[in-house]
Enzyme design. Structure first.
Site, PDB file in Angstrom:
ATOM      1  N   GLY A   1      13.262   4.401   4.021  1.00 34.18           N
ATOM      2  CA  GLY A   1      13.541   4.498   2.698  1.00 34.18           C
ATOM      3  C   GLY A   1      13.193   5.868   1.437  1.00 34.18           C
TER       4      GLY A   1
ATOM      5  CG  ASP B   1     -10.772  -7.255  -1.323  1.00 36.90           C
ATOM      6  OD1 ASP B   1      -9.647  -7.014  -1.535  1.00 36.90           O
ATOM      7  OD2 ASP B   1     -11.095  -8.075  -1.589  1.00 36.90           O
TER       8      ASP B   1
ATOM      9  CD  GLU C   1      -8.903  -9.048  -8.733  1.00 38.36           C
ATOM     10  OE1 GLU C   1      -8.979  -7.437  -8.307  1.00 38.36           O
ATOM     11  OE2 GLU C   1      -9.111 -10.090  -7.815  1.00 38.36           O
TER      12      GLU C   1
END
Length: 624
Positions: free
Chosen positions: A208, A503, A428
């Site tokens: 790309g 994570d 978060e």
């Protein structure tokens, strides 16, 4: 295969039609008796005749018992006059049903003629189709070894032509390719100083990045024939086809010289030989050998340039990369913030943008995006605008499109329970808090607990400036941020969930790279392990251990130490700023999304005290 099935169905229909026609007309038909007028008069007088149909001089007679017969009347006289002359009973004649009909004329012979010639016509059509099929099959056999190339000439429409102006960024790559195009247009000025035309130009870059777009620009800029073919179109299951197509490709290009050949996805046929896959006579290797000979064999192609593109230069055969074959290797890098803005500007041409659209901000939020990614962002923004029944694309649609490209669409149908929502909010908030209070970490742009793709929530971080290198302290800060959600769950709820699995995977992989690849551990500046690529798959599937078992144990200990230190660092920040963590988490539960400005307001006081304390710590260290 489809053509064969279609022809079989047509042949079957033809045979069924012919069989039906012959079956219809081969049925035994009752033969009509031919009687004279005298006998007809006798039958009428006896009251046995029900109806007479007169067609010209022909008489069709229907009897009371259902049988039929035929006869002929006199040419000059009417039927009734002839019957009276032969002695018919007038009373019976008056009760008789006489029906006159017109003669069929020229149409009378059409049906018999059709029945005669229809089978002949059907068989003629059948054999014509068989002949046509065999002829096309023979032509395909002759064209099987021909290269399936697409020609882009200089006579195309300028309106639809791609030029270097349509390619944003990639300045160095465009300069190199402009020189190649200039050489083909004006070879004399180069030959006058003894310069030779480059044999091959290899475009290297991630997917790309714009390799094919640059090739299209070369086709648009050059005034010479441009032959385009994909690497996978050379190789077939039949032996010798690939090399035959290579010969045909170069022979065609030589006839049209000066010309350019563009081979897209070169790694499909240019992989390293002698890998043990397929043996020494592997068809792909024979195709590669023919390309090597054509590019730099005994016959020099002085007026044919080969342009190729690949995103796997590591698997290419060394013979392809030596001088005389691909003389120039042009590396295409991801666009920086200015180039991203230019790319967005090009892809927004023809789209109705609102006055509040700030493409600079969109470019700031898309670090690491390729040209294809940015085109996708612009397209998704237009789709969102149409979906919302708007006539102009606003900044809101662009920002939504970025998150959709990064993480996927919002999962509005997924409804989290109150407990899941709370856990996600604290998870978060932990990521964002540690990122904010760690100087080497990237600043937070947005926090959300709205599900997207596979993520229940997300924290978007955008680097303050473009970087090509990262320091050890930045890696350690990133590991602490990654473990922030895990540590927050354990600190707040005394338990952990599966939400931190990605994570942990990323943090462990980063720690492993620090030790084995970057030489940033206590083991010193040593790279451990050697990658092995399986050539025909083109991906890393194993690693050769070039170290002992004792060293392996030390590597495992170093990796565990990095992860443990990152965990301790995250826990320290979370305990110190526990109230701020609660504030961020509760705001997330209430609003579900926190933008950069609101997040900075939540941590404003704490952040300023951190910045003031940091220089003092450095000064004390210097005195010591």
């Amino acid at each position: 295969m489809k053509a064969l099935i279609k022809n079989l169905i047509i042949v079957l229909v033809i045979f069924l039609t012919v069989a039906g026609v012959f079956a219809l007309f081969s049925q035994p038909v009752e033969k009509e008796e031919d009687i004279s007028l005298t006998q007809l008069v006798q039958e009428i007088n006896q009251g046995r005749v029900e109806k007479i149909t007169v067609t010209g001089n022909e008489l069709a007679i229907s009897f009371q018992d259902g049988t039929k017969a035929k006869s002929r009347k006199e040419t000059e006289a009417a039927l009734s006059e002839s019957l009276i002359n032969y002695g018919v009973n007038r009373a019976e004649l008056e009760s008789l049903d006489i029906v006159p009909e017109k003669e069929g004329g020229s149409m009378g012979w059409l049906f018999p003629a059709a029945m005669l010639f229809l089978p002949v016509i059907l068989f003629f059509v059948f054999f014509w189709m068989i002949f046509k099929q065999s002829k096309s099959g023979a032509m395909q056999a002759f064209n099987f070894s021909k290269a399936r190339i697409k020609l882009f000439g200089a006579n195309g429409s300028k309106k639809d032509r791609t030029t270097f102006k349509d390619v944003a960024g990639l300045k160095e790559a465009k300069e190199e390719l402009k020189e190649v195009v200039d050489f083909l247009k004006h070879p004399k000025k180069f030959l006058a100083v003894g310069a030779k035309i480059p044999r091959g130009v290899l475009l290297l870059g991630s997917p790309g990045i714009g390799k094919t777009l640059l090739a299209k620009a070369v086709a648009g800029e050059s005034e010479v024939p441009f032959f385009h073919i994909a690497g996978s179109e050379f190789v077939e299951m039949f032996v010798g086809v690939g090399s035959s197509r290579v010969r045909d490709l170069f022979a065609t290009a030589k006839k049209a010289a000066p010309s350019i050949i563009f081979i897209d996805e070169l790694d499909a046929i240019g992989r390293h030989r002698g890998s043990g896959i397929g043996g020494g006579h592997d068809e792909r290797e024979q195709t590669l050998n023919q390309i090597l000979v054509e590019m730099d064999g005994f016959e020099g192609n002085t007026n044919v340039i080969v342009l190729a593109a690949t995103n796997r230069p590591d698997v290419l055969d060394p013979a392809l990369l030596r001088p005389g074959r691909f003389d120039r290797r042009i590396v295409l890098e991801p666009p920086d913030i200015n180039d991203r803005k230019d790319v967005l500007t090009i892809h927004c041409l023809g789209k109705p943008l609102a006055k509040d659209v700030n493409l600079r901000e969109v470019a700031e939020r898309t670090p690491g995006f390729s040209g294809a990614d940015l085109a996708n962002v612009a397209n998704e923004a237009a789709i969102l605008t149409a979906r919302n029944n708007k006539r102009e694309i606003n900044q809101e649609e662009f920002l939504e499109a970025i998150e959709k490209v990064l993480l996927g669409p919002e999962r509005k149908s997924y409804i989290m329970s109150k407990k899941e929502k709370e856990i996600t909010a604290y998870h978060e908030a932990g990521h964002a808090l540690i990122s904010a209070f760690t100087l080497e970490a990237e600043p937070v742009r947005k926090i959300s607990i709205i599900s997207r793709g596979m993520a229940a929530g997300y924290t978007l971080k955008v680097p303050a400036e473009e970087k090509r290198m990262k320091t050890k302290s930045e890696f350690l800060a990133e590991m602490a941020v990654l473990l922030g959600g895990y540590c927050t769950e354990k600190l707040k709820f005394g338990d952990i969930t599966t939400g931190a699995s990605n994570d942990l995977e990323r943090a462990s992989d980063l720690a492993r790279k620090l030790v084995k690849r970057y030489g940033m551990s206590s083991l010193g500046p040593v790279s451990f392990g050697k990658k092995e690529d399986l050539v025909f798959l083109g991906r890393e599937i194993s690693e050769q251990r070039n170290y002992s078992e004792e060293t392996a144990i030390q590597i495992d200990k170093e990796i565990a130490k990095f992860v443990k230190d990152a965990q301790n660092r995250a826990n320290k920040v979370l305990r110190k700023h526990k109230k701020t963590l609660e504030k961020i988490a509760q705001t997330l539960i209430e609003k579900e999304t926190i933008e950069k400005e609101e997040f900075e307001e939540l941590i404003k006081g704490k952040k300023s005290s951190l910045k003031k304390a940091k220089p003092a710590k450095k000064k004390t260290a210097k005195k010591k």
